[in-house]
Write a protein that holds these residues in place. Structure first.
Motif, PDB file in Angstrom:
ATOM      1  N   LEU A 283      51.963 -59.017 -32.376  1.00 16.11           N
ATOM      2  CA  LEU A 283      50.685 -59.065 -31.668  1.00 16.11           C
ATOM      3  C   LEU A 283      50.224 -60.491 -31.379  1.00 16.11           C
ATOM      4  O   LEU A 283      49.507 -60.742 -30.416  1.00 16.11           O
ATOM      5  CB  LEU A 283      49.601 -58.316 -32.455  1.00 16.11           C
ATOM      6  CG  LEU A 283      49.821 -56.801 -32.559  1.00 16.11           C
ATOM      7  CD1 LEU A 283      48.792 -56.170 -33.486  1.00 16.11           C
ATOM      8  CD2 LEU A 283      49.769 -56.140 -31.181  1.00 16.11           C
ATOM      9  N   LEU A 284      50.644 -61.420 -32.207  1.00 13.03           N
ATOM     10  CA  LEU A 284      50.230 -62.808 -31.992  1.00 13.03           C
ATOM     11  C   LEU A 284      51.092 -63.521 -30.965  1.00 13.03           C
ATOM     12  O   LEU A 284      50.703 -64.557 -30.436  1.00 13.03           O
ATOM     13  CB  LEU A 284      50.266 -63.582 -33.323  1.00 13.03           C
ATOM     14  CG  LEU A 284      49.149 -63.254 -34.313  1.00 13.03           C
ATOM     15  CD1 LEU A 284      49.323 -64.046 -35.597  1.00 13.03           C
ATOM     16  CD2 LEU A 284      47.779 -63.526 -33.695  1.00 13.03           C
ATOM     17  N   ALA A 289      54.142 -58.158 -27.704  1.00  8.21           N
ATOM     18  CA  ALA A 289      53.384 -56.974 -27.294  1.00  8.21           C
ATOM     19  C   ALA A 289      52.350 -57.355 -26.235  1.00  8.21           C
ATOM     20  O   ALA A 289      51.546 -58.259 -26.445  1.00  8.21           O
ATOM     21  CB  ALA A 289      52.686 -56.365 -28.503  1.00  8.21           C
ATOM     22  N   ALA A 290      52.393 -56.651 -25.098  1.00  8.37           N
ATOM     23  CA  ALA A 290      51.452 -56.955 -24.009  1.00  8.37           C
ATOM     24  C   ALA A 290      50.063 -56.439 -24.366  1.00  8.37           C
ATOM     25  O   ALA A 290      49.907 -55.294 -24.773  1.00  8.37           O
ATOM     26  CB  ALA A 290      51.946 -56.307 -22.723  1.00  8.37           C
ATOM     27  N   LEU A 291      49.072 -57.299 -24.250  1.00  9.36           N
ATOM     28  CA  LEU A 291      47.688 -56.890 -24.472  1.00  9.36           C
ATOM     29  C   LEU A 291      46.913 -57.184 -23.196  1.00  9.36           C
ATOM     30  O   LEU A 291      46.860 -58.318 -22.745  1.00  9.36           O
ATOM     31  CB  LEU A 291      47.066 -57.652 -25.654  1.00  9.36           C
ATOM     32  CG  LEU A 291      47.731 -57.479 -27.019  1.00  9.36           C
ATOM     33  CD1 LEU A 291      46.996 -58.308 -28.075  1.00  9.36           C
ATOM     34  CD2 LEU A 291      47.769 -56.024 -27.435  1.00  9.36           C
ATOM     35  N   GLY A 292      46.328 -56.149 -22.610  1.00  8.91           N
ATOM     36  CA  GLY A 292      45.605 -56.326 -21.348  1.00  8.91           C
ATOM     37  C   GLY A 292      44.326 -57.120 -21.539  1.00  8.91           C
ATOM     38  O   GLY A 292      43.817 -57.233 -22.654  1.00  8.91           O
ATOM     39  N   ASP A 293      43.827 -57.684 -20.449  1.00 11.04           N
ATOM     40  CA  ASP A 293      42.597 -58.480 -20.497  1.00 11.04           C
ATOM     41  C   ASP A 293      41.435 -57.677 -21.055  1.00 11.04           C
ATOM     42  O   ASP A 293      40.582 -58.199 -21.766  1.00 11.04           O
ATOM     43  CB  ASP A 293      42.233 -58.995 -19.100  1.00 11.04           C
ATOM     44  CG  ASP A 293      43.095 -60.195 -18.721  1.00 11.04           C
ATOM     45  OD1 ASP A 293      43.691 -60.799 -19.661  1.00 11.04           O
ATOM     46  OD2 ASP A 293      43.198 -60.502 -17.525  1.00 11.04           O
ATOM     47  N   PRO A 299      38.017 -57.304 -28.583  1.00 11.94           N
ATOM     48  CA  PRO A 299      39.094 -57.241 -29.585  1.00 11.94           C
ATOM     49  C   PRO A 299      38.846 -56.201 -30.682  1.00 11.94           C
ATOM     50  O   PRO A 299      39.767 -55.515 -31.094  1.00 11.94           O
ATOM     51  CB  PRO A 299      39.123 -58.648 -30.185  1.00 11.94           C
ATOM     52  CG  PRO A 299      38.161 -59.471 -29.433  1.00 11.94           C
ATOM     53  CD  PRO A 299      37.414 -58.618 -28.477  1.00 11.94           C
ATOM     54  N   TYR A 300      37.589 -56.063 -31.125  1.00 15.55           N
ATOM     55  CA  TYR A 300      37.323 -55.122 -32.228  1.00 15.55           C
ATOM     56  C   TYR A 300      37.497 -53.680 -31.784  1.00 15.55           C
ATOM     57  O   TYR A 300      38.189 -52.895 -32.432  1.00 15.55           O
ATOM     58  CB  TYR A 300      35.923 -55.350 -32.799  1.00 15.55           C
ATOM     59  CG  TYR A 300      35.833 -56.669 -33.535  1.00 15.55           C
ATOM     60  CD1 TYR A 300      36.375 -56.795 -34.826  1.00 15.55           C
ATOM     61  CD2 TYR A 300      35.249 -57.781 -32.953  1.00 15.55           C
ATOM     62  CE1 TYR A 300      36.316 -58.004 -35.490  1.00 15.55           C
ATOM     63  CE2 TYR A 300      35.188 -58.992 -33.610  1.00 15.55           C
ATOM     64  CZ  TYR A 300      35.720 -59.098 -34.883  1.00 15.55           C
ATOM     65  OH  TYR A 300      35.671 -60.287 -35.533  1.00 15.55           O
ATOM     66  N   GLY A 301      36.846 -53.345 -30.647  1.00 11.12           N
ATOM     67  CA  GLY A 301      36.959 -51.983 -30.119  1.00 11.12           C
ATOM     68  C   GLY A 301      38.405 -51.650 -29.785  1.00 11.12           C
ATOM     69  O   GLY A 301      38.903 -50.572 -30.120  1.00 11.12           O
ATOM     70  N   ALA A 302      39.087 -52.606 -29.152  1.00  3.47           N
ATOM     71  CA  ALA A 302      40.473 -52.379 -28.748  1.00  3.47           C
ATOM     72  C   ALA A 302      41.361 -52.190 -29.977  1.00  3.47           C
ATOM     73  O   ALA A 302      42.264 -51.355 -29.983  1.00  3.47           O
ATOM     74  CB  ALA A 302      40.967 -53.553 -27.899  1.00  3.47           C
ATOM     75  N   LEU A 307      44.768 -48.869 -33.349  1.00  3.34           N
ATOM     76  CA  LEU A 307      45.143 -48.334 -34.659  1.00  3.34           C
ATOM     77  C   LEU A 307      45.110 -46.808 -34.669  1.00  3.34           C
ATOM     78  O   LEU A 307      45.979 -46.167 -35.275  1.00  3.34           O
ATOM     79  CB  LEU A 307      44.215 -48.888 -35.746  1.00  3.34           C
ATOM     80  CG  LEU A 307      44.507 -50.337 -36.125  1.00  3.34           C
ATOM     81  CD1 LEU A 307      43.392 -50.889 -37.015  1.00  3.34           C
ATOM     82  CD2 LEU A 307      45.853 -50.443 -36.836  1.00  3.34           C
ATOM     83  N   ASP A 308      44.095 -46.232 -33.999  1.00  6.54           N
ATOM     84  CA  ASP A 308      44.030 -44.770 -33.925  1.00  6.54           C
ATOM     85  C   ASP A 308      45.298 -44.217 -33.284  1.00  6.54           C
ATOM     86  O   ASP A 308      45.885 -43.246 -33.773  1.00  6.54           O
ATOM     87  CB  ASP A 308      42.796 -44.313 -33.132  1.00  6.54           C
ATOM     88  CG  ASP A 308      41.516 -44.476 -33.949  1.00  6.54           C
ATOM     89  OD1 ASP A 308      41.634 -44.615 -35.192  1.00  6.54           O
ATOM     90  OD2 ASP A 308      40.428 -44.479 -33.359  1.00  6.54           O
ATOM     91  N   ALA A 309      45.709 -44.863 -32.184  1.00 12.45           N
ATOM     92  CA  ALA A 309      46.918 -44.409 -31.489  1.00 12.45           C
ATOM     93  C   ALA A 309      48.140 -44.562 -32.395  1.00 12.45           C
ATOM     94  O   ALA A 309      49.020 -43.692 -32.461  1.00 12.45           O
ATOM     95  CB  ALA A 309      47.099 -45.206 -30.199  1.00 12.45           C
TER      96      ALA A 309
END
Ligand code: GDP
Length: 332
Positions: A283-284, A289-293, A299-302, A307-309
Motif C-alpha cells: 500500500l505504501l 497497489a493502485a489507490l484512486g484519488d 483515507p480513513y473512510g477509504a 478492510l471490509d472488502a
C-alpha cells in the motif's frame, strides 16, 4: 522429510553462520526472509521455549548464563535470544550481557546466543522474536531461552511467546513486594527470587509463595500452582531446581489444550504480522497497489471500506468469520 538446500538447508543442518545471518535479515526486514522462514516451518515446533523476564538488574543475564551451564550439563543444546525492546539497535548495553553469556558458553557449539533488535521489521519486535525462535528451533536447539526486560505490556507480550515464563525478582519489602505480586499475576509460570545469597531473600520467597499464585489455562485444564524459588545465579545455587520446575511446568501444560492453544496464538500472531507487513509494503508503494484519488481524499473512510472488502474476501476464502472466541489464548 525432504532435504533442503540453500540458506534454509544450512540452518537446518545447524550452521551458526547462516542462522546468524537469517536473524539479521529478520531484524532488517530483508525481502527474502519470508521464503526462508517458510522452508524452515516444517522443521519447527520441537524446541522447549523458556522466557526469562524481570526488571533491569534482577540478574536475568547472570541467571541465563547459569541456566546454560545447567542445561548443557544435562546434555541439552541451548539457543538464547536476548531482546532489548528499549533499544532500536543491537549492541550497546546488550553487548556486555551477550559477552558475559558467551563467556559462560565458552565457545561451546551446543549454545547459540543472539541479541535481537528490530530496526526494519515493521511487524514489530514480538514478530521478530517469533521468527528468530523458529530459526533456533529449526537449527535443532533443544531449549530456546527468550530473555527480555520485563517492565511493561509489550515486553510481557514477548515473554508470552515462551511455553514457560520465568519471572526473575530480587528480595524486597513493602511497595516492592506489592509490585512483584502484580508482575507474578500478570505473567509468571515460575518465580525466581534471585540474589538468594543476600539478606531477605528467603523471607521474600516465603511471603510470595504464601500467596498461593495460580495460573489458569483453557477450560477443562487444571490450574498450575506457580512455584517460587530462591536462587543465587551468581553462586549457581538453586539452578538445578529451577530447571526442574521449568520442565515440570512444560510437562504439565504439554499434554493439554494449554499448549495447543498457546501454539495457535503464536502462529496466529505470525500470520497477522506477515499479512500486515506485506499489506503495508504494497500500500505504501506508489507503483504497487493502485489507490484512486477519491481514496486518498478520504483515507480513513477509504481504509474502512477497503478492510471490509478484504474481510469479506477472507470469509469467502476460509468459510468463516469470527468463529467464536478461542478460549485460553490469553493468560489471565
Ligand atoms: P539483568 O539486568 O537482569 O540482566 O541483571 P544482571 O545479570 O546484569 O545482574 C545485575 C547485577 O546483579 C550484576 O552486578 C550481577 O553480578 C548481580 N547479580 C546477578 N545475580 C546475582 C546473585 O545471585 N547474587 C548477587 N549477589 N548478585 C547477583
Amino acid at each position: 522429510m525432504e532435504t533442503k538446500t540453500g540458506p534454509a538447508g544450512e540452518v537446518i543442518a545447524g550452521s551458526v553462520r547462516h542462522a546468524g545471518r537469517l536473524i539479521t535479515w529478520i531484524e532488517n526486514g530483508h525481502p527474502d526472509t519470508r521464503e526462508v522462514l517458510r522452508e524452515l516451518a516444517p522443521h519447527t515446533g520441537r524446541a522447549q521455549l523458556v522466557g526469562v523476564t524481570g526488571p533491569p538488574g534482577a540478574g536475568k543475564s547472570t541467571l541465563v548464563a547459569a541456566l546454560i551451564g545447567e542445561l548443557r550439563g544435562q546434555g541439552r543444546t541451548v539457543g538464547v535470544i536476548a531482546v532489548d525492546p528499549s533499544s532500536p539497535f543491537s549492541g550497546g548495553a546488550l553487548l556486555g550481557d551477550r559477552d558475559r553469556m558467551l563467556d559462560a558458553a565458552g565457545g561451546d557449539r551446543g549454545v547459540f546466543i543472539r541479541s535481537l533488535a528490530s530496526r526494519g521489521a515493521s511487524g514489530g519486535l514480538a514478530a521478530a522474536v517469533n521468527d528468530a525462535v523458529d530459526v533456533l528451533d529449526a537449527m535443532g536447539k533443544d531449549v530456546v531461552i527468550i530473555e527480555t526486560v520485563g517492565v511493561g505490556q509489550g515486553e510481557f507480550d514477548i515473554a508470552r511467546i515462551a511455553h514457560t515464563v520465568v519471572l526473575v525478582l530480587v528480595p524486597g519489602y513493602g511497595d516492592a513486594l506489592q509490585a512483584m505480586k502484580a508482575g507474578i499475576t500478570e505473567i509468571a509460570d515460575v518465580v525466581v527470587v534471585n540474589k538468594g545469597d543476600t539478606p531477605g531473600a528467603d523471607r521474600t520467597t516465603k511471603d510470595l509463595s504464601g500467596q498461593g499464585f495460580e495460573r489458569t489455562g483453557p477450560p477443562g485444564t487444571e490450574p498450575w500452582p506457580v512455584p517460587v524459588l530462591t536462587v543465587s545465579a551468581l553462586r549457581h545455587e538453586g539452578v538445578p531446581e529451577l530447571v526442574a520446575a521449568v520442565d515440570r511446568h512444560h510437562g504439565f501444560t504439554g499434554s493439554t489444550r494449554w499448549r495447543t492453544e498457546g501454539e495457535r496464538a503464536r502462529r496466529r500472531a505470525q500470520f497477522a504480522a506477515r499479512v500486515a507487513d506485506r499489506l503495508r509494503t504494497e500500500l505504501l508503494d506508489p507503483a504497487g497497489a493502485a489507490l484512486g484519488d477519491e481514496m486518498l481524499a478520504d483515507p480513513y473512510g477509504a481504509a474502512e471500506a477497503y478492510l471490509d472488502a478484504l474481510l469479506r474476501a477472507h470469509r469467502r476464502l476460509t468459510g468463516r468469520h469470527r468463529a467464536g472466541p478461542e478460549p485460553g489464548l490469553e493468560k489471565p
